[in-house]
Enzyme design. Structure first.
Site, PDB file in Angstrom:
ATOM      1  N   LYS A  63       0.868  -1.201   0.000  1.00 30.93           N
ATOM      2  CA  LYS A  63       0.000   0.000   0.000  1.00 30.93           C
ATOM      3  C   LYS A  63       0.887   1.227   0.000  1.00 30.93           C
ATOM      4  O   LYS A  63       2.056   1.188   0.398  1.00 30.93           O
ATOM      5  CB  LYS A  63      -0.919   0.039   1.222  1.00 30.93           C
ATOM      6  CG  LYS A  63      -0.258   0.010   2.616  1.00 30.93           C
ATOM      7  CD  LYS A  63       0.237   1.326   3.139  1.00 30.93           C
ATOM      8  CE  LYS A  63       0.831   1.213   4.554  1.00 30.93           C
ATOM      9  NZ  LYS A  63       1.619   2.378   4.978  1.00 30.93           N
ATOM     10  N   ASP A  83      -2.977  -1.316  10.262  1.00 33.10           N
ATOM     11  CA  ASP A  83      -3.091  -1.318   8.796  1.00 33.10           C
ATOM     12  C   ASP A  83      -3.705  -2.600   8.248  1.00 33.10           C
ATOM     13  O   ASP A  83      -3.945  -2.693   7.044  1.00 33.10           O
ATOM     14  CB  ASP A  83      -1.705  -1.142   8.157  1.00 33.10           C
ATOM     15  CG  ASP A  83      -1.201   0.288   8.258  1.00 33.10           C
ATOM     16  OD1 ASP A  83      -1.976   1.161   8.672  1.00 33.10           O
ATOM     17  OD2 ASP A  83      -0.030   0.506   7.911  1.00 33.10           O
TER      18      ASP A  83
HETATM   19  C1  LIG Z   1       1.431   5.190  10.413  1.00 32.18           C
HETATM   20  C2  LIG Z   1       1.296   3.963   9.533  1.00 32.18           C
HETATM   21  C3  LIG Z   1       0.473   4.390   8.300  1.00 32.18           C
HETATM   22  O1  LIG Z   1       0.105   3.363   7.458  1.00 32.18           O
HETATM   23  O2  LIG Z   1       2.601   3.645   9.236  1.00 32.18           O
HETATM   24  P1  LIG Z   1       3.467   2.505   8.531  1.00 32.18           P
HETATM   25  O3  LIG Z   1       3.731   1.448   9.576  1.00 32.18           O
HETATM   26  O4  LIG Z   1       2.685   1.969   7.390  1.00 32.18           O
HETATM   27  O5  LIG Z   1       4.715   3.193   8.125  1.00 32.18           O
HETATM   28  C4  LIG Z   1       0.555   2.872  10.305  1.00 32.18           C
HETATM   29  O6  LIG Z   1      -0.737   3.275  10.662  1.00 32.18           O
HETATM   30  C5  LIG Z   1       1.270   2.369  11.530  1.00 32.18           C
HETATM   31  O7  LIG Z   1       0.434   1.440  12.176  1.00 32.18           O
HETATM   32  P2  LIG Z   1       0.963   0.098  12.849  1.00 32.18           P
HETATM   33  O8  LIG Z   1       1.613  -0.736  11.794  1.00 32.18           O
HETATM   34  O9  LIG Z   1      -0.116  -0.489  13.661  1.00 32.18           O
HETATM   35  O10 LIG Z   1       2.071   0.681  13.766  1.00 32.18           O
HETATM   36  P3  LIG Z   1       3.025  -0.136  14.737  1.00 32.18           P
HETATM   37  O11 LIG Z   1       4.269  -0.478  14.017  1.00 32.18           O
HETATM   38  O12 LIG Z   1       2.279  -1.212  15.436  1.00 32.18           O
HETATM   39  O13 LIG Z   1       3.287   1.047  15.772  1.00 32.18           O
HETATM   40  C6  LIG Z   1       4.431   1.147  16.504  1.00 32.18           C
HETATM   41  C7  LIG Z   1       4.233   2.245  17.507  1.00 32.18           C
HETATM   42  O14 LIG Z   1       3.999   3.503  16.846  1.00 32.18           O
HETATM   43  C8  LIG Z   1       3.097   4.302  17.591  1.00 32.18           C
HETATM   44  N1  LIG Z   1       1.883   4.598  16.820  1.00 32.18           N
HETATM   45  C9  LIG Z   1       1.503   3.828  15.759  1.00 32.18           C
HETATM   46  C10 LIG Z   1       0.374   4.123  15.036  1.00 32.18           C
HETATM   47  C11 LIG Z   1      -0.388   5.242  15.441  1.00 32.18           C
HETATM   48  N2  LIG Z   1      -1.513   5.585  14.804  1.00 32.18           N
HETATM   49  N3  LIG Z   1      -0.002   5.987  16.492  1.00 32.18           N
HETATM   50  C12 LIG Z   1       1.133   5.680  17.173  1.00 32.18           C
HETATM   51  O15 LIG Z   1       1.479   6.387  18.124  1.00 32.18           O
HETATM   52  C13 LIG Z   1       2.777   3.506  18.862  1.00 32.18           C
HETATM   53  O16 LIG Z   1       3.703   3.871  19.857  1.00 32.18           O
HETATM   54  C14 LIG Z   1       3.037   2.067  18.424  1.00 32.18           C
HETATM   55  O17 LIG Z   1       3.355   1.237  19.501  1.00 32.18           O
HETATM   56  N1  LIG Z   2       5.331 -11.333   7.521  1.00 31.57           N
HETATM   57  C1  LIG Z   2       5.994 -10.227   7.847  1.00 31.57           C
HETATM   58  N2  LIG Z   2       6.482  -9.435   6.882  1.00 31.57           N
HETATM   59  C2  LIG Z   2       7.166  -8.288   7.210  1.00 31.57           C
HETATM   60  N3  LIG Z   2       7.427  -7.896   8.454  1.00 31.57           N
HETATM   61  C3  LIG Z   2       6.957  -8.647   9.458  1.00 31.57           C
HETATM   62  C4  LIG Z   2       6.237  -9.838   9.186  1.00 31.57           C
HETATM   63  N4  LIG Z   2       5.902 -10.363  10.366  1.00 31.57           N
HETATM   64  C5  LIG Z   2       6.393  -9.552  11.303  1.00 31.57           C
HETATM   65  N5  LIG Z   2       7.046  -8.511  10.781  1.00 31.57           N
HETATM   66  C6  LIG Z   2       7.679  -7.412  11.555  1.00 31.57           C
HETATM   67  O1  LIG Z   2       6.968  -6.200  11.277  1.00 31.57           O
HETATM   68  C7  LIG Z   2       7.885  -5.112  11.063  1.00 31.57           C
HETATM   69  C8  LIG Z   2       7.240  -4.071  10.146  1.00 31.57           C
HETATM   70  O2  LIG Z   2       7.166  -4.646   8.886  1.00 31.57           O
HETATM   71  P1  LIG Z   2       6.385  -4.046   7.653  1.00 31.57           P
HETATM   72  O3  LIG Z   2       4.934  -4.301   7.755  1.00 31.57           O
HETATM   73  O4  LIG Z   2       7.053  -4.551   6.438  1.00 31.57           O
HETATM   74  O5  LIG Z   2       6.666  -2.489   7.793  1.00 31.57           O
HETATM   75  P2  LIG Z   2       5.836  -1.222   7.373  1.00 31.57           P
HETATM   76  O6  LIG Z   2       4.535  -1.240   8.143  1.00 31.57           O
HETATM   77  O7  LIG Z   2       6.720  -0.074   7.756  1.00 31.57           O
HETATM   78  O8  LIG Z   2       5.652  -1.336   5.897  1.00 31.57           O
HETATM   79  C9  LIG Z   2       9.154  -5.780  10.500  1.00 31.57           C
HETATM   80  O9  LIG Z   2      10.295  -5.049  10.791  1.00 31.57           O
HETATM   81  C10 LIG Z   2       9.136  -7.144  11.175  1.00 31.57           C
HETATM   82  O10 LIG Z   2       9.879  -7.124  12.368  1.00 31.57           O
END
Ligand SMILES: C[C@@](CO)(OP(=O)(O)O)[C@H](O)COP(=O)(O)OP(=O)(O)OC[C@H]1O[C@@H](n2ccc(N)nc2=O)[C@H](O)[C@@H]1O
Ligand SMILES: Nc1ncnc2c1ncn2[C@@H]1O[C@H](COP(=O)(O)OP(=O)(O)O)[C@@H](O)[C@H]1O
Length: 286
Positions: free
Chosen positions: A14, A139
């Site tokens: 995405k 997400d």
């Molecule tokens: C911001 C986005 C946009 O698509 O970023 P990407 O991960 O795709 O880059 C997502 O919503 C990411 O959501 P998600 O994938 O659940 O985030 P996580 O890695 O679980 O979040 C790690 C940490 O970031 C913070 N966090 C995350 C999402 C959010 N809306 N608020 C937050 O404050 C929280 O401290 C959480 O514990």
């Molecule tokens: N099947 C998977 N594919 C990718 N990452 C995974 C998976 N399962 C767990 N993870 C963990 O989730 C973290 C975030 O991965 P990813 O979803 O690729 O990042 P982002 O949300 O930034 O695109 C990785 O660094 C990894 O530690």
């Protein structure tokens, strides 16, 4: 003897075409408004049933413990919640960069939920699977529903929208960004006013994480400077991938061919219907 997959499904990437941060909730999570669109590019997951109830992931991910892998976590959650005694062999072909803001882990989880729902004949609804997916990550629901969407809350309140579907060049700076680190930065913009859904498709695209990410990751700042010489470039999610849009594949390929070896990238079509859902529709027609 290792069995072969009964069927294979894609797990698309995405993009966050824009990402606004409206504020911080009492639990520390941030309220967002974002526009999700899918790419016709991603991982593949193969599925085969097992009678012994075991879940076996072949070709896991280096550096990700099996119990942390979102594929196995999604499979266990569905097994528990449905009460099924069936198991599965799962094969992952990983193409999406991890920690790149293109949602690879979340998309793998959604494909696992939909693929196992089909394999095991559970008949769970998209609403049920999206609710399960939300327990795995913010997400996951948009990948379960498979429609480009304006997302609010932490990404779980989804309104389907249909933005244009251009070709994208996605450049992949060779750094992994920690989402938690970006959301805990004191200088992060957290006060963007909410926009209404009717204004979404008029929005030109800002990512509130971008200045914080650029400050913390010089490789990403430099990649943006480089890509901006060819096309207006933006960060997706919390990065590190950046992207620009093009009217056709040829123009995107031309710019891709001019990126240095230190900045790999790929070209893919934007899509408002996820290729997972297109593949599932043809699987259920067979
Ligand atoms: C911001 C986005 C946009 O698509 O970023 P990407 O991960 O795709 O880059 C997502 O919503 C990411 O959501 P998600 O994938 O659940 O985030 P996580 O890695 O679980 O979040 C790690 C940490 O970031 C913070 N966090 C995350 C999402 C959010 N809306 N608020 C937050 O404050 C929280 O401290 C959480 O514990
Ligand atoms: N099947 C998977 N594919 C990718 N990452 C995974 C998976 N399962 C767990 N993870 C963990 O989730 C973290 C975030 O991965 P990813 O979803 O690729 O990042 P982002 O949300 O930034 O695109 C990785 O660094 C990894 O530690």
């Amino acid at each position: 003897m290792t069995p072969a997959p009964a069927f294979t499904l894609p797990a698309p990437a995405k993009l966050n075409l824009f990402l606004h941060i409206l504020g911080r909730r009492a639990d520390g999570y941030h309220e967002l408004q974002t526009l999700f669109q899918f790419l016709d590019w991603g991982d593949d997951l193969g599925f085969a049933g097992r009678d012994d109830g075991e879940l076996q992931l072949h070709d896991g991910l280096p550096g990700v413990a099996p119990e942390q892998n979102l594929i196995l976590r999604a499979a266990r959650l569905l097994q528990q919640e449905s009460g099924t005694r069936q198991g599965a062999d799962l094969w992952l072909t990983k193409r999406l960069p991890m920690g790149g803001g293109i949602g690879g882990g979340s998309s793998d989880a959604a494909t696992t939920l939909l693929g196992l729902n089909h394999l095991w004949g559970l008949g769970a609804s998209l609403d049920d699977l999206a609710a399960l997916g939300l327990r795995l990550g913010a997400d996951v629901p948009v990948f379960v529903r498979g429609q480009a969407a304006f997302a609010e809350g932490v990404g779980e309140k989804l309104t389907p929208v249909a933005p244009p579907e251009p070709w994208y060049l996605v450049a992949v700076p060779q750094v992994s960004v920690s989402t938690a680190e970006i959301f805990s930065d004191p200088l992060l913009t957290r006060d963007t006013p909410a926009i209404k859904v009717c204004a979404v498709l008029k929005w030109s695209g800002r990512n509130d994480c971008q200045s914080t990410v650029e400050r913390r990751y010089p490789e990403i700042r430099n990649a943006l400077i480089l890509l901006n010489k060819f096309v207006s470039a933006r960060l997706t999610g919390t990065g590190g991938c950046i992207f620009g849009s093009f009217p056709n594949k040829t123009e995107a390929d031309t710019v891709a061919s001019q990126l240095p070896a230190s900045l790999p990238g790929f070209v893919a079509k934007g899509s408002n219907t996820s290729m997972l859902h297109r593949a599932l529709a043809s699987l259920t027609r067979e």
